[in-house]
Design a protein around this motif. Structure first.
Motif, PDB file in Angstrom:
ATOM      1  N   THR A   1     -10.298  13.640 -15.651  1.00  0.00           N
ATOM      2  CA  THR A   1      -9.304  14.033 -14.648  1.00  0.00           C
ATOM      3  C   THR A   1      -9.845  14.022 -13.233  1.00  0.00           C
ATOM      4  OG1 THR A   1      -9.818  16.329 -15.143  1.00  0.00           O
ATOM      5  CG2 THR A   1      -7.874  15.386 -16.220  1.00  0.00           C
TER       6      THR A   1
ATOM      7  N   ARG B   1       0.832  -1.203   0.000  1.00  0.00           N
ATOM      8  CA  ARG B   1       0.000   0.000   0.000  1.00  0.00           C
ATOM      9  C   ARG B   1       0.869   1.256   0.000  1.00  0.00           C
ATOM     10  NH1 ARG B   1      -5.256  -0.144   1.408  1.00  0.00           N
ATOM     11  NH2 ARG B   1      -5.201   1.888   0.407  1.00  0.00           N
ATOM     12  N   TYR B   2       1.976   1.191   0.717  1.00  0.00           N
ATOM     13  CA  TYR B   2       2.896   2.326   0.800  1.00  0.00           C
ATOM     14  C   TYR B   2       4.325   1.808   0.617  1.00  0.00           C
ATOM     15  CZ  TYR B   2      -1.141   4.583   2.920  1.00  0.00           C
ATOM     16  OH  TYR B   2      -2.392   5.071   3.157  1.00  0.00           O
TER      17      TYR B   2
ATOM     18  N   GLY C   1      -8.491   2.279  -4.056  1.00  0.00           N
ATOM     19  CA  GLY C   1      -8.597   2.190  -5.507  1.00  0.00           C
ATOM     20  C   GLY C   1      -9.959   2.668  -5.979  1.00  0.00           C
TER      21      GLY C   1
ATOM     22  N   LEU D   1      -1.861   2.532  -9.680  1.00  0.00           N
ATOM     23  CA  LEU D   1      -3.063   1.709  -9.647  1.00  0.00           C
ATOM     24  C   LEU D   1      -2.977   0.619 -10.703  1.00  0.00           C
ATOM     25  CD1 LEU D   1      -5.699   4.563  -9.376  1.00  0.00           C
ATOM     26  CD2 LEU D   1      -5.174   2.907  -7.594  1.00  0.00           C
TER      27      LEU D   1
ATOM     28  N   GLN E   1      -1.507   7.921 -10.866  1.00  0.00           N
ATOM     29  CA  GLN E   1      -2.505   8.945 -10.573  1.00  0.00           C
ATOM     30  C   GLN E   1      -1.836  10.100  -9.859  1.00  0.00           C
ATOM     31  OE1 GLN E   1      -5.621   7.713  -7.881  1.00  0.00           O
ATOM     32  NE2 GLN E   1      -6.883   9.484  -8.326  1.00  0.00           N
TER      33      GLN E   1
ATOM     34  N   TYR F   1      -1.628   2.131 -14.113  1.00  0.00           N
ATOM     35  CA  TYR F   1      -1.834   3.577 -14.219  1.00  0.00           C
ATOM     36  C   TYR F   1      -1.046   4.264 -13.109  1.00  0.00           C
ATOM     37  CZ  TYR F   1      -6.180   2.520 -16.837  1.00  0.00           C
ATOM     38  OH  TYR F   1      -7.113   2.069 -17.749  1.00  0.00           O
TER      39      TYR F   1
ATOM     40  N   MET G   1       0.832   7.799  -6.945  1.00  0.00           N
ATOM     41  CA  MET G   1      -0.028   6.664  -6.619  1.00  0.00           C
ATOM     42  C   MET G   1      -0.102   5.785  -7.863  1.00  0.00           C
ATOM     43  SD  MET G   1      -2.251   5.034  -4.662  1.00  0.00           S
ATOM     44  CE  MET G   1      -3.542   5.722  -3.640  1.00  0.00           C
TER      45      MET G   1
ATOM     46  N   LEU H   1      -2.274   6.099 -18.280  1.00  0.00           N
ATOM     47  CA  LEU H   1      -1.945   4.705 -18.553  1.00  0.00           C
ATOM     48  C   LEU H   1      -0.447   4.564 -18.838  1.00  0.00           C
ATOM     49  CD1 LEU H   1      -3.042   1.822 -19.001  1.00  0.00           C
ATOM     50  CD2 LEU H   1      -3.416   2.466 -21.405  1.00  0.00           C
TER      51      LEU H   1
ATOM     52  N   LEU I   1      -4.222  15.533 -12.748  1.00  0.00           N
ATOM     53  CA  LEU I   1      -3.923  14.851 -14.018  1.00  0.00           C
ATOM     54  C   LEU I   1      -4.763  13.594 -14.217  1.00  0.00           C
ATOM     55  CD1 LEU I   1      -0.024  15.146 -14.073  1.00  0.00           C
ATOM     56  CD2 LEU I   1      -1.701  16.598 -15.233  1.00  0.00           C
ATOM     57  N   GLY I   2      -5.491  13.178 -13.202  1.00  0.00           N
ATOM     58  CA  GLY I   2      -6.308  11.981 -13.323  1.00  0.00           C
ATOM     59  C   GLY I   2      -5.462  10.733 -13.432  1.00  0.00           C
ATOM     60  N   LEU I   3      -5.978   9.749 -14.147  1.00  0.00           N
ATOM     61  CA  LEU I   3      -5.270   8.488 -14.350  1.00  0.00           C
ATOM     62  C   LEU I   3      -4.566   8.507 -15.693  1.00  0.00           C
ATOM     63  CD1 LEU I   3      -7.497   7.733 -12.202  1.00  0.00           C
ATOM     64  CD2 LEU I   3      -7.450   5.456 -13.194  1.00  0.00           C
TER      65      LEU I   3
ATOM     66  N   TYR J   1     -11.670  -3.470 -13.153  1.00  0.00           N
ATOM     67  CA  TYR J   1     -11.573  -3.566 -11.702  1.00  0.00           C
ATOM     68  C   TYR J   1     -10.200  -3.112 -11.254  1.00  0.00           C
ATOM     69  CZ  TYR J   1     -15.791  -6.362 -12.130  1.00  0.00           C
ATOM     70  OH  TYR J   1     -17.065  -6.786 -12.412  1.00  0.00           O
ATOM     71  N   PHE J   2     -10.189  -2.340 -10.183  1.00  0.00           N
ATOM     72  CA  PHE J   2      -8.947  -1.736  -9.717  1.00  0.00           C
ATOM     73  C   PHE J   2      -8.476  -2.332  -8.400  1.00  0.00           C
ATOM     74  CE2 PHE J   2      -8.093   1.862 -12.499  1.00  0.00           C
ATOM     75  CZ  PHE J   2      -9.279   1.948 -13.215  1.00  0.00           C
ATOM     76  N   GLY J   3      -7.166  -2.342  -8.231  1.00  0.00           N
ATOM     77  CA  GLY J   3      -6.579  -2.658  -6.949  1.00  0.00           C
ATOM     78  C   GLY J   3      -6.619  -1.449  -6.027  1.00  0.00           C
ATOM     79  N   PRO J   4      -6.171  -1.609  -4.771  1.00  0.00           N
ATOM     80  CA  PRO J   4      -6.251  -0.518  -3.795  1.00  0.00           C
ATOM     81  C   PRO J   4      -5.203   0.566  -3.995  1.00  0.00           C
ATOM     82  CG  PRO J   4      -5.228  -2.444  -2.821  1.00  0.00           C
ATOM     83  CD  PRO J   4      -5.685  -2.856  -4.179  1.00  0.00           C
ATOM     84  N   GLY J   5      -4.220   0.312  -4.848  1.00  0.00           N
ATOM     85  CA  GLY J   5      -3.204   1.321  -5.111  1.00  0.00           C
ATOM     86  C   GLY J   5      -1.962   1.159  -4.253  1.00  0.00           C
TER      87      GLY J   5
END
Lengths: 112, 111
Positions: free
Chosen positions: B103, A9-10, B43, A90, A37, A35, A88, A45, A41-43, A102-106
């Motif tokens: 964004t 996670r960190y 996430g 993802l 983040q 990705y 971050m 790829l 700037l958002g996500l 589906y995304f992971g927790p980052g």
């Protein structure tokens, strides 16, 4: 339930270190993505993969590489970490064709 | 090129008030649209999606969105927000086997 897990996670690393970020999905999805983040700037790829041993560059691949030796696992590698890679990260997976991603927790990576 | 535009980067709203988060897309072909929510240090989770059929789509946590082809919009709405709705919201389109994300809009619910 689909599960996408990320190894950390960190993470705190030093400039120049080699960094591995691991991602595992348990739903037999063909497609996997990395990705980053950043605020405002958002996500964006970095890389994606449509199948085992296949990889495609995304919008910002510079400074990164990936590995997909098994269908369920997609690794992001920073060969020589730099401070501008603090972000971050993802991971995501998706079945082939039209489907929910589906995304992971980052993983929040800090490079000092 | 495909793109998704979220018109507001930050939206503050009082608790129990209605909210609308705006999203516009550009696409010359069939498009599929999604809203995701990201709570702090987590996430992204799927809120709702439009693939076909009824243009009004209902999602989790009382959210809904309306697909408007003539205005190329897919705005997210909730009639009464809670403190727990404070999060980052992302609009996304799926075309040509790729997802395109906006964004993000940071929704802050004020007690």
């Amino acid at each position: 339930d689909v599960k996408v897990t990320q190894s950390s996670r960190y993470l705190v690393k030093r400039t120049g270190e080699k960094v591995f970020l691991e991602c595992v999905q348990d739903m037999d999805h063909e497609n996997m993505f990395w990705y980053r983040q950043d605020p405002g700037l958002g996500l964006r790829l970095i890389y994606f993969s449509y199948d085992v041993k296949m990889k495609e560059k995304g919008d910002i691949p510079e400074g990164y590489s990936v590995s997909r030796e098994k269908k369920e696992r997609f690794s992001l590698i920073l060969e020589s970490a730099s401070t501008n890679q603090t972000s971050m990260y993802l991971c995501a997976s998706r079945p082939s064709g039209l489907g929910t991603q589906y995304f992971g927790p980052g993983t929040r990576l800090t490079v000092l | 090129a495909q793109s998704v535009t979220q018109l507001d980067s930050q939206v503050p709203v009082f608790e129990e008030a209605p909210v609308e988060l705006r999203c516009n897309y550009s696409s010359s072909v069939s498009v599929y649209l999604f809203w995701y929510v990201q709570y702090p240090n987590q996430g992204l989770q799927l809120l709702l999606k439009y693939l076909s059929g009824s243009t009004l789509v209902k999602g989790i946590n009382g959210f809904e969105a309306e697909f408007n082809k003539s205005q190329t919009s897919f705005h997210l709405r909730k009639p009464s927000v809670h403190i727990s709705d404070t999060a980052e919201y992302f609009c996304a389109s799926f075309t040509g086997n790729q997802f395109y994300f906006g964004t993000g809009t940071s929704l802050t619910v004020i007690p």
